[in-house]
Enzyme design. Structure first.
Site, short mmCIF file in Angstrom:
data_model
loop_
_atom_site.label_atom_id
_atom_site.label_comp_id
_atom_site.label_asym_id
_atom_site.label_seq_id
_atom_site.Cartn_x
_atom_site.Cartn_y
_atom_site.Cartn_z
N SER A 13 -11.58 3.07 -15.76
CA SER A 13 -11.17 1.70 -15.27
C SER A 13 -12.10 1.48 -14.09
O SER A 13 -13.14 2.16 -13.62
CB SER A 13 -9.69 1.61 -14.53
N SER A 14 -12.04 0.15 -13.33
CA SER A 14 -12.87 -0.19 -12.16
C SER A 14 -14.24 -0.46 -12.61
O SER A 14 -15.10 -0.31 -11.94
CB SER A 14 -12.60 0.51 -11.12
N ASP A 71 -8.11 -10.79 -10.07
CA ASP A 71 -9.23 -11.25 -10.85
C ASP A 71 -9.24 -12.76 -10.98
O ASP A 71 -10.39 -13.38 -11.19
CB ASP A 71 -9.26 -10.58 -12.21
N PRO A 189 -19.24 8.50 -24.37
CA PRO A 189 -17.97 8.06 -24.17
C PRO A 189 -18.22 6.62 -24.61
O PRO A 189 -16.91 6.25 -25.04
CB PRO A 189 -18.11 7.81 -22.60
N LYS A 222 -29.23 3.76 -30.51
CA LYS A 222 -28.01 4.66 -31.08
C LYS A 222 -26.60 4.20 -30.86
O LYS A 222 -25.88 4.22 -31.84
CB LYS A 222 -28.37 5.80 -30.20
N CYS A 379 -2.05 -16.56 8.30
CA CYS A 379 -0.63 -16.23 8.04
C CYS A 379 0.11 -15.49 9.12
O CYS A 379 0.21 -15.93 10.04
CB CYS A 379 -0.65 -15.78 6.65
N GLY A 381 -1.35 -13.02 10.76
CA GLY A 381 -2.34 -13.34 11.97
C GLY A 381 -1.95 -14.43 12.72
O GLY A 381 -2.27 -14.39 14.10
N MET A 382 -1.44 -15.39 12.32
CA MET A 382 -1.10 -16.64 13.10
C MET A 382 0.03 -16.37 13.86
O MET A 382 0.27 -16.58 15.34
CB MET A 382 -1.11 -17.73 12.44
N HIS A 513 -3.51 -19.51 3.51
CA HIS A 513 -4.47 -18.55 3.33
C HIS A 513 -6.03 -19.20 2.69
O HIS A 513 -6.11 -19.68 1.67
CB HIS A 513 -4.07 -17.69 2.11
N GLU A 515 -8.65 -18.29 2.61
CA GLU A 515 -9.67 -17.49 1.89
C GLU A 515 -9.63 -17.65 0.23
O GLU A 515 -10.69 -17.35 -0.34
CB GLU A 515 -9.63 -15.92 2.31
N1 GLN Z 1 5.21 -11.60 6.64
C1 GLN Z 1 5.08 -12.91 6.98
C2 GLN Z 1 5.79 -14.03 6.16
O1 GLN Z 1 6.42 -13.71 5.31
C3 GLN Z 1 3.46 -13.48 6.62
C4 GLN Z 1 3.18 -13.38 5.30
C5 GLN Z 1 1.51 -13.51 5.17
O2 GLN Z 1 0.89 -13.17 6.01
N2 GLN Z 1 1.15 -13.54 3.87
O3 GLN Z 1 6.15 -15.19 6.52
#
Ligand code: GLN
Length: 541
Positions: A13-14, A71, A189, A222, A379, A381-382, A513, A515
């Site tokens: 895998s990977s 993915d 393989p 081959k 999230c 982090g906020m 999010h 990202e």
């Molecule tokens: N645990 C937090 C919540 O459920 C933040 C979730 C997250 O960072 N995606 O609100």
């Protein structure tokens, strides 16, 4: 007419099946085709939403609220097409549908079996929810030979037969390892893996052979001979220094030409100028910044896949190399945060769940706020940054989150209801954990004149969410009085979506999010701005 390309993997895998599928999607798109990419996962969870990120990697969230395999993030980053919930299915979901049908009596008294009922349900999934795309690329998770992938392989074998060569293509990804003691690349393989596939009735049409050095023509011949293929259908997939080189590298090996040849399609050469530009930017940046990512899933970097990519995209936009310094937030609970954060140009606290490591994140936010280092809170982090400001700026010493148990000052609390379109979603602390968060795309209104309004260049945005808790609106006034600005709110004005500190070079926390929507050729504005601010910071020190 949609053509189906099935991607399986063997040997180990990977090997990067997801990136190979995504790169093929990008190459077909560059030839003017419309593509859709899908992932079939053989595990029993209904979706990856309940799985630990350190086991399975990031949970990728789609606009329509699906919690899916990471993915799908690669698919989106490589093609720019937003993925949908219906682009990922697991054995667990297939079985729960089949069993629900059985309970309803839909099978009219038949004995319900893996073949045909489970395999039919898999085929239905593969064929459903398409909108006239030229290609549907379906990646099968796991490796051939796993017991749990068998129903999926049987389903695609049947589909190959039903659709015929003109509409179905099988690609198999294997490893051709270098054995130092023999001084040779070994093809065995790959031969075994193809035999394994043939034993379940699938003859691959193209082999993608991962290798760390070129495969000599003789070895390719081959492999072709033993695997029943023309040598041109054995594509060498050499290691590359950046994943964004994969489309170009595979094209140079004739991968997309082989795919088009199989289907009898004639097109112009693809324009890969955009990919070459991205690779050039990644390889030869003019500047460099270092970012500390303070999280708790740092033992498996796949748990922050989209985040790492989005930071790299911010680097592409700023012509900078982004050096990531992954720090386990629990470290700060034992050692002074200063020692770890003094040298960095920016601090990012990503999404997360649960109490472990939370205080370390609060300390990271405090360091960033007090030292005026660019801070990006995503999230969790906020939420931790708001708790930090409540405690240390607003004097609410007991500020906390109800995620960690009952709390006398719930600055972050459980979301019990919110609007989804015109409908109210309701939750309580007794709700199931799987699939019940506030998930997927929601709009957010930005305050005119705020920093984020400038960054986005628009007044209303849509971003993807995955959370159960929210910053408690009842504390808004007190927090604004001490210098926070609630610069993004849900359109009904109830849910805080963004907080910023105007009197700080760059301090932004977002409940969503961002990202998940960043692309190498369209970096997300918040990541572009954050890396830009970190670059400024690096010039100060
Ligand atoms: N645990 C937090 C919540 O459920 C933040 C979730 C997250 O960072 N995606 O609100």
């Amino acid at each position: 007419m949609t053509r189906f390309i099935f991607v399986t993997g063997g040997v180990v895998s990977s090997l990067g099946k997801g990136i190979s599928a995504a790169a093929l999607g990008a190459l077909l798109q560059a030839r003017g085709f419309r593509v859709r990419l899908r992932k079939l996962d053989p595990y029993l969870n209904v979706d990856p939403g309940t799985m630990s990120p350190t086991q399975h990697g990031e949970v990728y969230v789609t606009d329509d609220g699906g919690e899916t395999d990471l993915d799908l993030g690669h698919y989106e980053r490589f093609t720019g097409n937003p993925s949908r919930r219906s682009d990922n299915v697991t054995t667990g979901r297939i079985y729960s549908n089949v069993i629900a049908r059985e309970r309803r009596g839909d099978y009219l008294g038949a004995t319900v079996q893996v073949i045909p009922h489970v395999t039919d349900a898999i085929k239905e999934f593969i064929l459903a929810d398409l909108s006239g795309e030229d290609f549907a690329i379906c990646e099968i998770g796991g490796t051939v030979g796993d017991i749990e992938s068998l129903p999926f392989l049987e389903a695609i074998r049947q589909l190959g037969n039903e659709l015929g060569k003109e509409r179905a293509l099988f690609i198999h990804l294997t490893l051709v390892p270098w054995i130092p003691s023999a001084g040779e690349l070994k093809t065995k393989p790959t031969q075994h893996s193809v035999k394994e596939l043939q034993a379940v009735g699938i003859q691959p049409d193209i082999l993608l052979c991962r290798c760390d050095r070129p495969i000599a023509a003789e070895a390719r011949r081959k492999i072709a001979l033993f695997c029943n293929l023309r040598p041109e259908a054995v594509i060498q997939a050499l290691d590359v220094d950046t994943i964004y080189q994969v489309p170009v590298a595979y094209h140079e090996q004739g991968f997309d030409v082989e795919v088009c040849r199989h289907f009898g399609l004639k097109t112009n050469e693809p324009d890969l100028g955009g990919w070459r530009h991205v690779v050039e930017r990644v390889r030869h940046p003019e500047n460099s910044v270092s970012i500390a990512v303070v999280g708790k899933y740092t033992s498996l970097l796949d748990s922050y896949k989209s985040l790492a990519e989005a930071l790299a995209h911010g680097g592409i936009a700023n012509n900078a190399r982004v050096k990531l310094n992954w720090i386990d937030s629990e470290v700060f609970e034992r050692e002074d945060a200063v020692r770890h954060l003094e040298e960095v140009d920016g601090i990012l606290v990503p999404g997360g769940f649960g109490e472990r490591g939370a205080e370390g994140k609060v300390l990271a936010a405090r360091f960033a706020r007090e030292r005026k280092v660019p801070y990006f809170g995503i999230c969790f982090g906020m939420q931790m940054a708001v708790i930090e400001a409540a405690r240390n700026l607003a004097g609410i010493a007991k500020a906390g989150s109800t995620e960690f148990g009952s709390c006398s000052e719930p600055v972050v609390g459980l979301m019990t209801e919110w609007m989804r379109g015109n409908e109210i979603e309701r939750r309580s602390s007794n709700s199931d954990l799987g699939g019940t968060m506030r998930l997927g795309a929601y709009d957010c209104e930005l305050s005119p004149g705020s920093q984020v309004a400038g960054i986005y260049g628009s007044a209303r945005i849509s971003e993807r969410h995955r959370h159960r808790y929210e910053v408690n609106i009842n504390y808004k006034n007190r927090l604004e009085q001490v210098g926070l600005r609630f610069s993004g709110m849900s359109p009904d004005g109830v849910l805080p979506e963004i907080v910023e500190i105007p009197d700080h070079p760059w301090f932004i926390g977002v409940q969503f999010h961002p990202e998940l929507k960043s692309k190498p050729f369209a970096p997300h504005p918040l990541f572009t701005a954050f890396i830009g601010a970190a670059l400024e910071q690096s010039r100060l020190v």
